[in-house]
Design an enzyme around this catalytic site. Structure first.
Site, PDB file in Angstrom:
ATOM      1  N   LYS A  43       0.830  -1.216   0.000  1.00 51.29           N
ATOM      2  CA  LYS A  43       0.000   0.000   0.000  1.00 51.29           C
ATOM      3  C   LYS A  43       0.863   1.265   0.000  1.00 51.29           C
ATOM      4  O   LYS A  43       0.659   2.173  -0.802  1.00 51.29           O
ATOM      5  CB  LYS A  43      -0.929   0.018   1.231  1.00 51.29           C
ATOM      6  CG  LYS A  43      -1.787  -1.231   1.379  1.00 51.29           C
ATOM      7  CD  LYS A  43      -2.642  -1.190   2.632  1.00 51.29           C
ATOM      8  CE  LYS A  43      -1.900  -1.183   3.948  1.00 51.29           C
ATOM      9  NZ  LYS A  43      -1.183  -2.423   4.288  1.00 51.29           N
ATOM     10  N   ARG A  70     -10.184   0.329   8.619  1.00 49.62           N
ATOM     11  CA  ARG A  70      -9.655  -0.985   8.955  1.00 49.62           C
ATOM     12  C   ARG A  70     -10.634  -1.792   9.786  1.00 49.62           C
ATOM     13  O   ARG A  70     -10.331  -2.915  10.173  1.00 49.62           O
ATOM     14  CB  ARG A  70      -8.413  -0.774   9.802  1.00 49.62           C
ATOM     15  CG  ARG A  70      -7.132  -1.168   9.112  1.00 49.62           C
ATOM     16  CD  ARG A  70      -6.106  -0.789  10.116  1.00 49.62           C
ATOM     17  NE  ARG A  70      -4.868  -1.415  10.071  1.00 49.62           N
ATOM     18  CZ  ARG A  70      -3.809  -0.894   9.473  1.00 49.62           C
ATOM     19  NH1 ARG A  70      -3.895   0.172   8.739  1.00 49.62           N
ATOM     20  NH2 ARG A  70      -2.666  -1.480   9.600  1.00 49.62           N
ATOM     21  N   ARG A 107      12.219  -4.368   5.307  1.00 49.22           N
ATOM     22  CA  ARG A 107      11.841  -2.973   4.982  1.00 49.22           C
ATOM     23  C   ARG A 107      12.665  -1.954   5.751  1.00 49.22           C
ATOM     24  O   ARG A 107      12.909  -2.082   6.928  1.00 49.22           O
ATOM     25  CB  ARG A 107      10.362  -2.754   5.309  1.00 49.22           C
ATOM     26  CG  ARG A 107       9.976  -1.276   5.261  1.00 49.22           C
ATOM     27  CD  ARG A 107       8.508  -1.054   5.195  1.00 49.22           C
ATOM     28  NE  ARG A 107       7.799  -1.639   6.310  1.00 49.22           N
ATOM     29  CZ  ARG A 107       6.473  -1.681   6.384  1.00 49.22           C
ATOM     30  NH1 ARG A 107       5.739  -1.157   5.427  1.00 49.22           N
ATOM     31  NH2 ARG A 107       5.886  -2.240   7.423  1.00 49.22           N
ATOM     32  N   ARG A 152      10.935   0.042  11.265  1.00 50.74           N
ATOM     33  CA  ARG A 152       9.808   0.254  12.158  1.00 50.74           C
ATOM     34  C   ARG A 152       9.862  -0.715  13.332  1.00 50.74           C
ATOM     35  O   ARG A 152      10.228  -1.864  13.155  1.00 50.74           O
ATOM     36  CB  ARG A 152       8.491   0.074  11.384  1.00 50.74           C
ATOM     37  CG  ARG A 152       8.011   1.344  10.750  1.00 50.74           C
ATOM     38  CD  ARG A 152       6.904   1.120   9.770  1.00 50.74           C
ATOM     39  NE  ARG A 152       5.765   0.341  10.273  1.00 50.74           N
ATOM     40  CZ  ARG A 152       4.660   0.115   9.565  1.00 50.74           C
ATOM     41  NH1 ARG A 152       4.540   0.607   8.349  1.00 50.74           N
ATOM     42  NH2 ARG A 152       3.680  -0.602  10.068  1.00 50.74           N
ATOM     43  N   ARG A 184      -0.365  -8.442  13.810  1.00 48.80           N
ATOM     44  CA  ARG A 184      -0.898  -7.529  12.791  1.00 48.80           C
ATOM     45  C   ARG A 184      -1.731  -8.304  11.769  1.00 48.80           C
ATOM     46  O   ARG A 184      -2.779  -7.843  11.321  1.00 48.80           O
ATOM     47  CB  ARG A 184       0.246  -6.762  12.118  1.00 48.80           C
ATOM     48  CG  ARG A 184       0.896  -5.731  13.064  1.00 48.80           C
ATOM     49  CD  ARG A 184       2.277  -5.324  12.624  1.00 48.80           C
ATOM     50  NE  ARG A 184       2.296  -4.624  11.346  1.00 48.80           N
ATOM     51  CZ  ARG A 184       3.404  -4.410  10.636  1.00 48.80           C
ATOM     52  NH1 ARG A 184       4.579  -4.852  11.076  1.00 48.80           N
ATOM     53  NH2 ARG A 184       3.335  -3.750   9.507  1.00 48.80           N
TER      54      ARG A 184
HETATM   55  P1  AP5 Z   1       4.868  -1.396   1.983  1.00 46.72           P
HETATM   56  O1  AP5 Z   1       4.368  -0.809   0.709  1.00 46.72           O
HETATM   57  O2  AP5 Z   1       5.596  -0.480   2.893  1.00 46.72           O
HETATM   58  O3  AP5 Z   1       3.693  -2.165   2.754  1.00 46.72           O
HETATM   59  P2  AP5 Z   1       2.308  -1.639   3.307  1.00 46.72           P
HETATM   60  O4  AP5 Z   1       1.217  -2.343   2.578  1.00 46.72           O
HETATM   61  O5  AP5 Z   1       2.261  -0.153   3.339  1.00 46.72           O
HETATM   62  O6  AP5 Z   1       2.364  -2.300   4.766  1.00 46.72           O
HETATM   63  P3  AP5 Z   1       2.396  -1.681   6.215  1.00 46.72           P
HETATM   64  O7  AP5 Z   1       3.224  -2.622   7.048  1.00 46.72           O
HETATM   65  O8  AP5 Z   1       2.771  -0.247   6.232  1.00 46.72           O
HETATM   66  O9  AP5 Z   1       0.869  -1.844   6.589  1.00 46.72           O
HETATM   67  P4  AP5 Z   1       0.239  -1.915   7.949  1.00 46.72           P
HETATM   68  O10 AP5 Z   1      -1.172  -1.902   7.548  1.00 46.72           O
HETATM   69  O11 AP5 Z   1       0.661  -3.045   8.796  1.00 46.72           O
HETATM   70  O12 AP5 Z   1       0.820  -0.622   8.730  1.00 46.72           O
HETATM   71  P5  AP5 Z   1       0.248   0.821   8.990  1.00 46.72           P
HETATM   72  O13 AP5 Z   1       1.370   1.763   8.970  1.00 46.72           O
HETATM   73  O14 AP5 Z   1      -0.937   1.096   8.143  1.00 46.72           O
HETATM   74  O15 AP5 Z   1       5.812  -2.639   1.606  1.00 46.72           O
HETATM   75  C1  AP5 Z   1       6.462  -3.436   2.571  1.00 46.72           C
HETATM   76  C2  AP5 Z   1       7.872  -3.795   2.112  1.00 46.72           C
HETATM   77  O16 AP5 Z   1       7.799  -4.620   0.951  1.00 46.72           O
HETATM   78  C3  AP5 Z   1       8.740  -2.599   1.711  1.00 46.72           C
HETATM   79  O17 AP5 Z   1      10.059  -2.818   2.112  1.00 46.72           O
HETATM   80  C4  AP5 Z   1       8.621  -2.535   0.180  1.00 46.72           C
HETATM   81  O18 AP5 Z   1       9.774  -1.999  -0.393  1.00 46.72           O
HETATM   82  C5  AP5 Z   1       8.428  -4.006  -0.188  1.00 46.72           C
HETATM   83  N1  AP5 Z   1       7.498  -4.166  -1.314  1.00 46.72           N
HETATM   84  C6  AP5 Z   1       6.355  -3.445  -1.569  1.00 46.72           C
HETATM   85  N2  AP5 Z   1       5.732  -3.904  -2.681  1.00 46.72           N
HETATM   86  C7  AP5 Z   1       6.500  -4.950  -3.132  1.00 46.72           C
HETATM   87  C8  AP5 Z   1       6.370  -5.847  -4.246  1.00 46.72           C
HETATM   88  N3  AP5 Z   1       5.327  -5.743  -5.116  1.00 46.72           N
HETATM   89  N4  AP5 Z   1       7.317  -6.801  -4.409  1.00 46.72           N
HETATM   90  C9  AP5 Z   1       8.354  -6.899  -3.530  1.00 46.72           C
HETATM   91  N5  AP5 Z   1       8.534  -6.077  -2.468  1.00 46.72           N
HETATM   92  C10 AP5 Z   1       7.613  -5.120  -2.263  1.00 46.72           C
HETATM   93  O19 AP5 Z   1      -0.305   0.678  10.496  1.00 46.72           O
HETATM   94  C11 AP5 Z   1       0.572   0.490  11.594  1.00 46.72           C
HETATM   95  C12 AP5 Z   1      -0.223   0.405  12.890  1.00 46.72           C
HETATM   96  O20 AP5 Z   1      -0.936   1.647  13.121  1.00 46.72           O
HETATM   97  C13 AP5 Z   1      -1.315  -0.672  12.962  1.00 46.72           C
HETATM   98  O21 AP5 Z   1      -0.787  -1.930  13.337  1.00 46.72           O
HETATM   99  C14 AP5 Z   1      -2.270  -0.075  14.013  1.00 46.72           C
HETATM  100  O22 AP5 Z   1      -1.782  -0.268  15.320  1.00 46.72           O
HETATM  101  C15 AP5 Z   1      -2.221   1.418  13.695  1.00 46.72           C
HETATM  102  N6  AP5 Z   1      -3.259   1.837  12.730  1.00 46.72           N
HETATM  103  C16 AP5 Z   1      -3.059   2.380  11.492  1.00 46.72           C
HETATM  104  N7  AP5 Z   1      -4.221   2.639  10.876  1.00 46.72           N
HETATM  105  C17 AP5 Z   1      -5.208   2.246  11.732  1.00 46.72           C
HETATM  106  C18 AP5 Z   1      -6.633   2.241  11.655  1.00 46.72           C
HETATM  107  N8  AP5 Z   1      -7.281   2.688  10.566  1.00 46.72           N
HETATM  108  N9  AP5 Z   1      -7.327   1.769  12.727  1.00 46.72           N
HETATM  109  C19 AP5 Z   1      -6.701   1.324  13.841  1.00 46.72           C
HETATM  110  N10 AP5 Z   1      -5.355   1.291  13.966  1.00 46.72           N
HETATM  111  C20 AP5 Z   1      -4.606   1.746  12.931  1.00 46.72           C
HETATM  112 ZN    ZN Z   2       2.244   1.280   4.926  1.00 45.36          ZN
END
Ligand code: AP5
Ligand code: ZN
Length: 214
Positions: free
Chosen positions: A13, A88, A127, A160, A171
């Site tokens: 994402k 979410r 990452r 992170r 997660r």
């Molecule tokens: P990347 O694109 O960074 O992954 P992502 O989908 O953004 O995953 P996240 O880990 O950021 O999602 P998340 O939902 O767990 O975390 P968030 O910050 O939202 O890619 C990952 C890696 O793979 C990178 O190194 C990239 O280079 C590589 N990559 C990408 N695409 C690739 C491909 N096609 N092929 C190969 N490699 C690839 O949330 C964090 C925390 O915040 C949550 O756990 C929760 O506690 C809180 N939170 C956030 N939003 C909410 C909400 N709405 N409600 C409640 N709590 C929330």
């Molecule tokens: Zn993300």
């Protein structure tokens, strides 16, 4: 356009968001990034969110709805936005619909980053991010020019705190239990486009482009 990106941790994402943002001139609202900034700045919001985030659990609906409500008011978000990591839970999705309905708008498209859980640990543990810009690298799939250093600014990259195999398990559990029902919620509205998120980033970007031009 008003877009929602849904997918498990590491599904891409945050990697696809800047590409979509540049191409369609949309604002990128990532609740995870906003929460991490609040935790780093030790704001009241950050203090409340920290523990749940470190455990890989979801932060309360009220907190995240509050930050999205605030962020969507920005003038730069009036033309359209990319919601990355929100909604979410079904409660968040319903609340978002209410907020948009008041403005006479709605979500146009939901991109579902469909991917097998087994691929995600390698993505998450490899990452590296540049916190101030949100640029994301991967030791194997997209390494920076110099190890540990941002290509553009030369500033150090960080990992992170929740990017460990152990926290990833929680997660993923939260994703399957609380977020998968959100995909069904939007499927009933006919808004969901499926992506093959296991493909390389460029191929996923091409799929996104096709969906958004249709
Ligand atoms: P990347 O694109 O960074 O992954 P992502 O989908 O953004 O995953 P996240 O880990 O950021 O999602 P998340 O939902 O767990 O975390 P968030 O910050 O939202 O890619 C990952 C890696 O793979 C990178 O190194 C990239 O280079 C590589 N990559 C990408 N695409 C690739 C491909 N096609 N092929 C190969 N490699 C690839 O949330 C964090 C925390 O915040 C949550 O756990 C929760 O506690 C809180 N939170 C956030 N939003 C909410 C909400 N709405 N409600 C409640 N709590 C929330
Ligand atoms: Zn993300």
């Amino acid at each position: 356009k008003r877009l929602v990106l849904i997918g498990p941790p590491g599904s891409g994402k945050g990697t696809q968001s800047p590409i979509i943002k540049d191409e369609h001139c949309l604002c990128h609202l990532a609740t995870g990034d906003m929460l991490r900034a609040a935790v780093a700045a030790k704001t009241p919001l950050g203090i409340k969110a920290k523990e749940a985030m470190e455990k890989g659990e979801l932060v309360s609906d009220d907190l995240v709805i509050g930050i999205i409500d605030e962020a969507m008011k920005k003038p730069s978000c009036q033309k359209g936005f990319i919601l990355d990591g929100f909604p979410r839970t079904v409660v968040q999705a319903q609340k978002l619909d209410d907020m948009l309905q008041k403005q006479g708008s709605k979500i146009d498209r939901v991109l579902n980053f469909a991917i097998d859980d087994a691929i995600l640990e390698e993505r998450i543990t490899g990452r590296w991010i540049h916190p101030s810009s949100g640029r994301t690298y991967h030791t194997k799939f997209g390494p920076p020019k110099a190890p540990g250093v941002d290509d553009v600014t030369g500033e150090p990259l960080i990992q992170r705190k929740d990017d460990t195999a152990a926290v990833l398990k929680s997660r993923l559990e939260a994703f399957h239990k609380q977020t998968e029902p959100v995909i069904d919620y939007y499927k009933k509205k006919g808004a969901v486009a499926e992506l093959h998120a296991e493909k390389p980033p460029k191929e996923v970007a091409t799929e996104v482009k096709k969906v958004l031009s249709s």
